[in-house]
Structure formats: structure tokens, C-alpha cells
Design a protein around this motif. Structure first.
Motif, PDB file in Angstrom:
ATOM      1  N   ASP A  54       0.822  -1.222   0.000  1.00  0.00           N
ATOM      2  CA  ASP A  54       0.000   0.000   0.000  1.00  0.00           C
ATOM      3  C   ASP A  54       0.851   1.264   0.000  1.00  0.00           C
ATOM      4  N   GLN A  57      -0.764   4.066  -2.117  1.00  0.00           N
ATOM      5  CA  GLN A  57      -2.154   4.456  -1.904  1.00  0.00           C
ATOM      6  C   GLN A  57      -2.275   5.984  -1.820  1.00  0.00           C
ATOM      7  N   ASN A  58      -3.417   6.552  -2.199  1.00  0.00           N
ATOM      8  CA  ASN A  58      -4.568   5.914  -2.798  1.00  0.00           C
ATOM      9  C   ASN A  58      -4.477   5.837  -4.332  1.00  0.00           C
ATOM     10  N   GLN A  61      -3.751   0.618  -5.344  1.00  0.00           N
ATOM     11  CA  GLN A  61      -4.137  -0.240  -4.236  1.00  0.00           C
ATOM     12  C   GLN A  61      -3.466  -1.607  -4.371  1.00  0.00           C
ATOM     13  N   TYR A 156      -1.609  10.523   0.296  1.00  0.00           N
ATOM     14  CA  TYR A 156      -2.581   9.737   1.064  1.00  0.00           C
ATOM     15  C   TYR A 156      -3.227  10.607   2.142  1.00  0.00           C
ATOM     16  N   HIS A 183       1.896   7.187  -0.219  1.00  0.00           N
ATOM     17  CA  HIS A 183       1.538   6.939   1.183  1.00  0.00           C
ATOM     18  C   HIS A 183       2.805   7.153   2.013  1.00  0.00           C
TER      19      HIS A 183
END
Length: 267
Positions: A54, A57-58, A61, A156, A183
Motif C-alpha cells: 500500500d 495508496q490511494n 491499491q 494519502y 503513502h
């Protein structure tokens, strides 16, 4: 009449058998051509990669399948700021155990029809490239050549630009990249490898290509454009002292030309 009908049926049956035999002879050739085309596409054009974590992310995914454009690097183009790129581990970034794959999985991954479970590749966003100066102070924004990046479009939710690791200012060597995950609180990117090979940078030669499309699952289909914040002029400015040093000789040369062209004064 009866005999004639029998011969016609036999002839018809023979023709059908001939067509069937022809198809089975051609099938291996068709399969071979399809495999060669798939291999060529994987090597020179597009390759599918699976997102294992992750860290992006976003934007991406875990479980997403992305298509990576491998054509551009073959024409001498280099990765640009803001692009999402797949690259080989530059050294010590991954510590993944080898996963056992059967013959079918190995074959399909070899020709590019499915991702390999043992590929030592990563996917991050290019933030700075060779010649740039990048930095991020605690509580501040990421700066490239002194300009703030507005990252709300892809950062993120709830993350800070630096994450838990401030850095810089760092001058990125030529032919190297500074990469970060979207992220920030969960991405072991350039920030965390400054003590390793390349001081956290990734050689352009290790880049496989640019991720251009989320191809799977269907409900996640989307393109991966460069965010608007990278459209601003991020090129490094000429230092004022350097500009002044270059201007002084030009002014003196122009002054001498004007004095030489002026008429002599009368006594």
C-alpha cells in the motif's frame, strides 16, 4: 444413383478430414506466433505489474495491475518529475524471500502474460531528477529547487509531505532520481535509503518504464497522468552571483566598443 450418392458422401467426408488435419497442423504455428508477439510486447512495449503493497495508496491499491510503458526509454526519453515508474531494486531496498513458482507460472511470466512473483521491482513517484535540489523540513512541504509541491491531489489522506523522515536539501546527481511513495507514512522510499548505494537515489538505467494505466480490476481502470503541481517551472534558477559574474564582462566589453566608436574630443 445410389453409388453416385455414396461417392459424394465419401468425397465430402475426405474434404472435412483434410480441413481438420490442416487446422491441427496450423495450431502450433498460431500458438507460437502468439507467444512471440507476447514476448516482443513485454520486452519492448508494455508489461503488466502487480501492486504488492500500500506504499502508493490511494493512487494504487494492493492487487491492482498496472501496464508499464517500456517503449519510451528505448527512444532515449528519461523519467520526468511526477511520473509513476517501475524500477529494479537499486540495492538493498527489498528483502523478499523467493516464492516457488510452477512451470506454467514461470512460462506465462516469461512472455509477459502474468507478473512474476519473484521480480525484484518497486513502484514509486519521481519527485526530483538529476540536477535538482530536493528537501522537506518537518511540518513543511516537499521543495524542488526551492519551489513548493502542492501534493494534495495524490498524497494519502492524513499524511504529511515528509512523513516521519525530513531530509535535505540534497543535490541529486545526474542520471539519478529521487522517488517517493504517495503513502508517505508507509513507504520505504528514497528517504529511508540515504545510507545505502546511491544515497537513496535510483539510477535512470534501473527504470523499467512508466506506469500509464491501472488495467485491473475493471472497477479501478484509470490512467496515471502527471499531477498538475509538476507542471510549474521547477528547473533550477541561475544563482544571482553567477549571473552577475557573467554580466560584468559583457558590460565592460560593450563600454569599450562605445568608447572606441565615439569621435575624439576637440582641444
Amino acid at each position: 444413383m445410389t453409388g453416385g450418392n455414396g461417392r459424394n458422401r465419401k468425397g465430402s467426408g475426405g474434404a472435412t478430414g483434410s480441413k481438420q488435419r490442416s487446422f491441427w497442423k496450423e495450431l502450433p504455428i498460431l500458438v507460437g506466433i502468439a507467444l512471440v508477439l507476447a514476448l516482443v510486447i513485454k520486452t519492448f512495449l508494455l508489461q503488466a505489474f502487480s501492486i504488492p503493497s500500500d506504499s502508493m495508496q490511494n493512487t494504487l491499491q494492493p492487487g491492482d495491475r498496472v501496464l508499464v510503458d517500456k517503449l519510451t526509454p528505448w527512444f532515449g526519453a528519461t523519467p520526468e518529475r511526477g511520473e509513476v515508474v517501475v524500477f529494479h531494486d537499486p540495492g538493498g531496498w527489498l528483502d523478499n524471500p523467493t516464492v516457488s513458482e510452477n512451470f506454467l507460472q514461470k512460462g506465462l511470466s516469461f512472455v509477459g502474460l502474468m507478473p512474476s512473483a519473484n521480480e525484484q521491482d518497486l513502484i514509486k513517484r519521481v519527485v526530483a531528477k538529476g540536477g535538482d535540489t530536493v528537501e522537506c523540513a518537518k511540518g513543511g512541504t516537499v521543495k524542488v529547487n526551492g519551489r513548493d509541491l502542492e501534493e494534495s491531489d495524490y498524497l494519502y489522506p492524513g499524511n504529511t509531505p515528509c512523513g516521519d523522515r525530513e531530509f535535505g536539501p540534497l543535490k541529486i546527481p545526474e542520471k539519478k532520481l529521487w522517488v517517493m511513495g504517495d503513502h508517505r507514512q508507509n513507504s520505504l522510499d528514497s528517504r529511508y535509503h540515504q545510507d545505502g548505494p546511491g544515497n537513496g537515489t535510483v539510477p535512470e538505467s534501473e527504470v523499467v518504464g512508466r506506469a500509464v494505466v491501472v488495467a485491473w480490476p475493471v472497477n479501478r481502470w484509470s490512467t496515471l497522468p502527471v499531477p498538475a503541481t509538476f507542471d510549474q517551472n521547477l528547473a533550477g534558477a541561475v544563482p544571482p552571483a553567477l549571473g552577475l559574474a557573467g554580466a560584468v564582462p559583457l558590460v565592460l566589453w560593450r563600454r569599450r566598443r562605445l568608447l572606441a566608436a565615439a569621435p575624439a574630443a576637440k582641444g
